[in-house]
Design a protein around this motif. Structure first.
Motif, PDB file in Angstrom:
ATOM      1  N   LEU A 174      36.335  44.232  50.526  1.00  0.00           N
ATOM      2  CA  LEU A 174      35.418  45.108  51.522  1.00  0.00           C
ATOM      3  C   LEU A 174      34.690  43.992  52.504  1.00  0.00           C
ATOM      4  O   LEU A 174      34.222  42.901  52.103  1.00  0.00           O
ATOM      5  N   ARG A 220      28.189  42.739  49.457  1.00  0.00           N
ATOM      6  CA  ARG A 220      29.413  43.479  50.239  1.00  0.00           C
ATOM      7  C   ARG A 220      29.219  44.825  50.077  1.00  0.00           C
ATOM      8  O   ARG A 220      29.345  45.561  51.037  1.00  0.00           O
ATOM      9  N   ILE A 221      29.384  45.332  48.863  1.00  0.00           N
ATOM     10  CA  ILE A 221      29.235  46.592  48.266  1.00  0.00           C
ATOM     11  C   ILE A 221      28.136  47.535  49.092  1.00  0.00           C
ATOM     12  O   ILE A 221      28.262  48.390  49.709  1.00  0.00           O
ATOM     13  N   LEU A 280      28.723  50.473  51.745  1.00  0.00           N
ATOM     14  CA  LEU A 280      28.262  51.690  51.582  1.00  0.00           C
ATOM     15  C   LEU A 280      27.112  52.333  52.449  1.00  0.00           C
ATOM     16  O   LEU A 280      27.194  53.379  53.139  1.00  0.00           O
ATOM     17  N   ILE A 339      36.690  52.156  53.721  1.00  0.00           N
ATOM     18  CA  ILE A 339      36.473  52.622  52.496  1.00  0.00           C
ATOM     19  C   ILE A 339      36.112  54.022  52.666  1.00  0.00           C
ATOM     20  O   ILE A 339      36.200  54.942  51.745  1.00  0.00           O
ATOM     21  N   ASP A 389      36.365  44.685  45.039  1.00  0.00           N
ATOM     22  CA  ASP A 389      35.044  45.249  45.826  1.00  0.00           C
ATOM     23  C   ASP A 389      35.467  46.565  45.852  1.00  0.00           C
ATOM     24  O   ASP A 389      34.491  47.516  45.604  1.00  0.00           O
ATOM     25  N   LEU A 390      36.591  47.345  46.442  1.00  0.00           N
ATOM     26  CA  LEU A 390      36.814  48.728  46.579  1.00  0.00           C
ATOM     27  C   LEU A 390      36.801  49.328  45.230  1.00  0.00           C
ATOM     28  O   LEU A 390      36.112  50.391  45.074  1.00  0.00           O
ATOM     29  N   SER A 437      30.046  40.531  44.985  1.00  0.00           N
ATOM     30  CA  SER A 437      30.484  41.784  45.568  1.00  0.00           C
ATOM     31  C   SER A 437      29.292  42.759  45.806  1.00  0.00           C
ATOM     32  O   SER A 437      29.558  43.717  46.921  1.00  0.00           O
ATOM     33  N   ASN A 438      28.442  42.750  45.154  1.00  0.00           N
ATOM     34  CA  ASN A 438      27.235  43.646  45.065  1.00  0.00           C
ATOM     35  C   ASN A 438      26.632  43.545  46.449  1.00  0.00           C
ATOM     36  O   ASN A 438      26.278  44.601  47.162  1.00  0.00           O
ATOM     37  N   ALA A 478      32.974  49.862  44.212  1.00  0.00           N
ATOM     38  CA  ALA A 478      32.452  50.621  44.871  1.00  0.00           C
ATOM     39  C   ALA A 478      32.688  52.012  44.639  1.00  0.00           C
ATOM     40  O   ALA A 478      31.825  52.831  44.605  1.00  0.00           O
TER      41      ALA A 478
END
Length: 512
Positions: free
Chosen positions: A108, A46-47, A51, A159, A80-81, A43-44, A84
Motif C-alpha cells: 500500500l 501505511r495501513i 485507510l 484498496i 499490507d493489503l 505496515s501499520n 488492511a
C-alpha cells in the motif's frame, strides 16, 4: 471478533500459504506476531494512512494479528493489503462472507494505491493448488499471475476497489490470458545475430557445437578478437524456450521482481553477464533472506563470465557443485532452499595479463612465468567442467571490410534444433538428461562407442598432444554432439579429430 484472511510467502521458488488471523478485543494496542520482519512491522503506518485517506480507519481497540504458521519468517511489504482487509473485516467495517476464497496481496501507498510485489507466479500456482477461487493483487502483476489457469486473477489499482468488491459486490475486472497463445506470439528472436560476426568461421562452428550439445565453453584470445561479441550471440542459436522452461524461468525471475514483459512469461533464454567484482553470494544465491543468484537467474539460458581469471577464486570455486548438479542448495539453521541452475557456462579470457602472449606483432608480450601465474587463478576442477576450449584469433582487415554477411543465427538454430531432437529421443527414458553435456561416465560408455579406427586416433592424440585424462570423456561427449549435427548414428574418426581440437588448455606445451 476474529477474522481470517489469506496471503502467501515465497521460500526459494515455492510459495506457502499464510493465514492472517485478526482479532479485536477490549482494550488498546496493536500486536503483530508470527515472525514478521521490519517491513511488515512498519505496515501499520501505511495501513492507517491508506485507510484514513479512503474514509476508513484502524479501530481504537486491542488489535492482535497473527501470521500463521508462526514459525516461518515473513518478509516484505506485500502483506499490507492482506492486513488492511483483515482489519476492516474484523472490525465490521466491510462484509467478509467471501474472504476465505481469495488470496490477497499488495503493498500500500499512503493514498491507498497499490505497488507491485515479488514472487507472484509461485503464489498464483500455490493458490490454485490449494483450491482458492481467486487472487487479488496489484494491477502491474496481474498478467504474470494470469499465466496460471483455473484461477481468477484480479488486478487492482487502489484498496478502495477491493473494499467495494467485498462490501458492495462491485465487480473487479478479471485478467485473462491464453498462456500458450500469448507465449507463442511473444517468442521474439534475440536481438544479436551471428550474421554480424565477420570471419571467425571456426569459432562459429565451435559455438554451434556448444549450443547443440549444451556444452560449457571457454574462449581464449587477445582483446578485440570478438570473444564477447560471439558469446552475446549464443542465445540466438539455442532452441526456443518450451512453455515448461518458460514457466520455470519466470518463477525464478518473479522471486527477485525481474519480470517486466508483456505476456507475463519470459519468452527468451536468459543471458546473464555479471561483473568480475561479484561476490560468491551474489553469484550462487543466499543472504540473510536467501534470494536466487546469477547462476539461477541464468537457468535455461547462458551465464557469461568475461575475463574469467579476474573473478575471485572463491567465487569461481562455488560454481563447481551447481555446474555438476544443475541446482544449488542454500542451507540455513531453520530451513534449506534449492534453486535450479541448469545453464550453459560461457567464459572468456585473455591468454596472459597483457592479452598478447606469444603475439609477435604486439609490443606487450608476457613471459611464460607470468602466464602460468595468470592461468593458475583458474582451478583444474573448474576447467574439468568446461567441455570446449577454443582459441580466438583477431579478425584480419580483409574480413572486417567485407560487405558480405555471414550465416544467420536462424539458419544455425535450425541445425541445433535438429541435433537437440536427436538427443531428446536418445534420453527419452531419463527425467534428468536432456543433452549430451549432461551425460555421466556410464552414459558416455553407452552412447559414445568408438570403432577401432576412431579409438586409435583418440589414443594417438592423447599420447602425442599430451592431453590429460580429464579430456577423454569431454572429447567423447563433444564428438557425440558433432555426430548428431551431422545426423550420424555412430561417432566417426572425423568427429573425434574435430573434438580433439577443442581441448586447447589440456595440451602439454600450450603455455609456450
Amino acid at each position: 471478533m476474529l477474522k481470517k484472511v489469506y496471503g502467501s510467502a515465497v521460500f526459494g521458488i515455492e510459495a506457502t500459504t499464510i493465514t492472517v488471523e485478526v482479532n479485536i478485543a477490549k482494550g488498546i494496542g496493536y500486536h503483530l506476531v508470527g515472525l514478521p520482519d521490519n517491513a511488515i512491522k512498519e505496515s501499520n503506518y501505511r495501513i492507517a494512512a491508506a485507510l484514513q485517506n479512503n474514509e476508513y480507519k484502524i479501530p481504537g481497540k486491542k488489535l492482535t494479528i497473527n501470521m500463521a504458521p508462526a514459525d516461518l519468517r515473513k518478509e516484505g511489504s506485500s502483506y499490507d493489503l492482506t492486513l488492511a482487509i483483515g482489519i476492516l473485516a474484523a472490525s465490521d467495517q466491510i462484509k467478509s462472507e467471501n474472504l476465505e476464497k481469495y488470496v490477497i496481496m499488495g503493498e500500500l501507498s499512503l493514498d491507498g494505491s497499490l505497488q507491485p510485489i515479488r514472487g507472484v507466479l509461485p503464489i498464483a500456482i500455490k493458490a490454485r493448488e490449494e483450491g482458492f477461487k481467486g487472487f487479488i493483487l496489484p494491477k502491474q502483476n496481474a498478467k504474470e499471475a494470469a499465466v496460471v489457469n483455473n484461477l481468477e486473477v484480479y488486478g487492482v489499482e487502489n484498496i478502495k476497489q477491493v473494499i467495494n468488491f467485498f462490501d458492495k459486490g462491485e465487480p473487479l475486472e478479471q485478467t485473462i490470458i491464453d498462456t500458450r497463445a500469448e507465449f507463442l506470439n511473444n517468442l521474439a528472436f534475440p536481438e544479436f545475430d551471428f550474421s554480424d560476426v565477420k570471419g571467425q568461421e571456426s569459432i562459429k562452428r565451435c559455438m554451434e557445437i556448444a549450443a547443440a550439445g549444451g556444452h560449457n565453453v571457454i574462449l581464449i584470445g587477445p582483446p578485440g578478437s570478438g570473444k564477447t561479441m560471439l558469446a552475446k550471440r549464443l542465445p540466438s542459436i539455442l532452441p526456443p524456450l518450451t512453455l515448461q522452461e518458460a514457466l520455470e524461468t519466470t518463477k525464478i525471475h518473479s522471486v527477485v521482481g525481474n519480470t517486466k514483459h508483456k505476456s507475463g512469461l519470459i519468452s527468451e533464454r536468459p543471458f546473464r553477464n555479471p561483473h568480475h567484482t561479484i561476490s560468491d553470494v551474489a553469484l550462487v544465491g543466499g543472504g540473510s533472506y536467501p534470494q536466487p543468484g546469477e547462476i539461477s537467474l541464468a537457468h535455461n539460458g547462458v551465464l557469461f563470465l568475461d575475463e574469467l581469471p579476474e573473478f575471485k577464486r572463491s567465487v569461481l570455486e562455488v560454481m563447481r557443485q551447481p555446474l555438476e548438479d544443475r541446482e544449488v542448495t542454500i542451507s540455513r539453521a531453520r530451513f534449506t532452499i534449492t534453486y535450479p541452475s541448469s545453464f550453459m557456462l560461457v567464459a572468456s579470457m585473455n591468454p596472459s595479463p597483457s592479452g598478447f602472449f606469444n603475439d609477435p606483432n604486439s609490443p606487450m608480450g608476457a613471459s611464460a612465468m607470468e602466464m602460468h601465474r595468470y592461468m593458475g587463478k583458474i582451478s583444474g576442477p573448474l576447467l574439468d567442467r568446461i567441455d570446449i576450449h577454443i582459441e580466438v584469433t583477431p579478425v584480419p582487415f580483409e574480413k572486417l571490410s567485407e560487405e558480405r554477411k555471414g550465416e544467420t543465427s536462424e539458419t544455425i538454430r535450425k541445425r541445433v534444433i535438429k541435433a537437440r531432437e536427436v538427443q531428446i529421443e536418445r534420453f527419452k527414458d531419463s527425467e534428468i538428461l536432456h543433452s549430451n553435456a549432461q551425460m555421466n561416465t556410464k552414459q558416455i560408455r553407452k552412447h559414445c562407442k568408438l570403432d577401432k579406427e576412431a579409438l586409435n586416433l583418440l589414443k594417438n592424440a592423447m599420447e602425442r598432444l599430451g592431453l590429460s585424462a580429464r579430456a577423454y570423456d569431454r572429447i567423447l561427449k563433444v564428438a557425440r554432439t558433432i555426430a548428431d549435427l551431422g545426423n550420424e548414428p555412430n561417432i566417426l574418426p572425423d568427429h573425434i579429430a574435430e573434438a580433439i581440437q577443442y581441448r586447447s588448455l589440456d595440451r602439454e606445451g600450450w603455455l609456450g
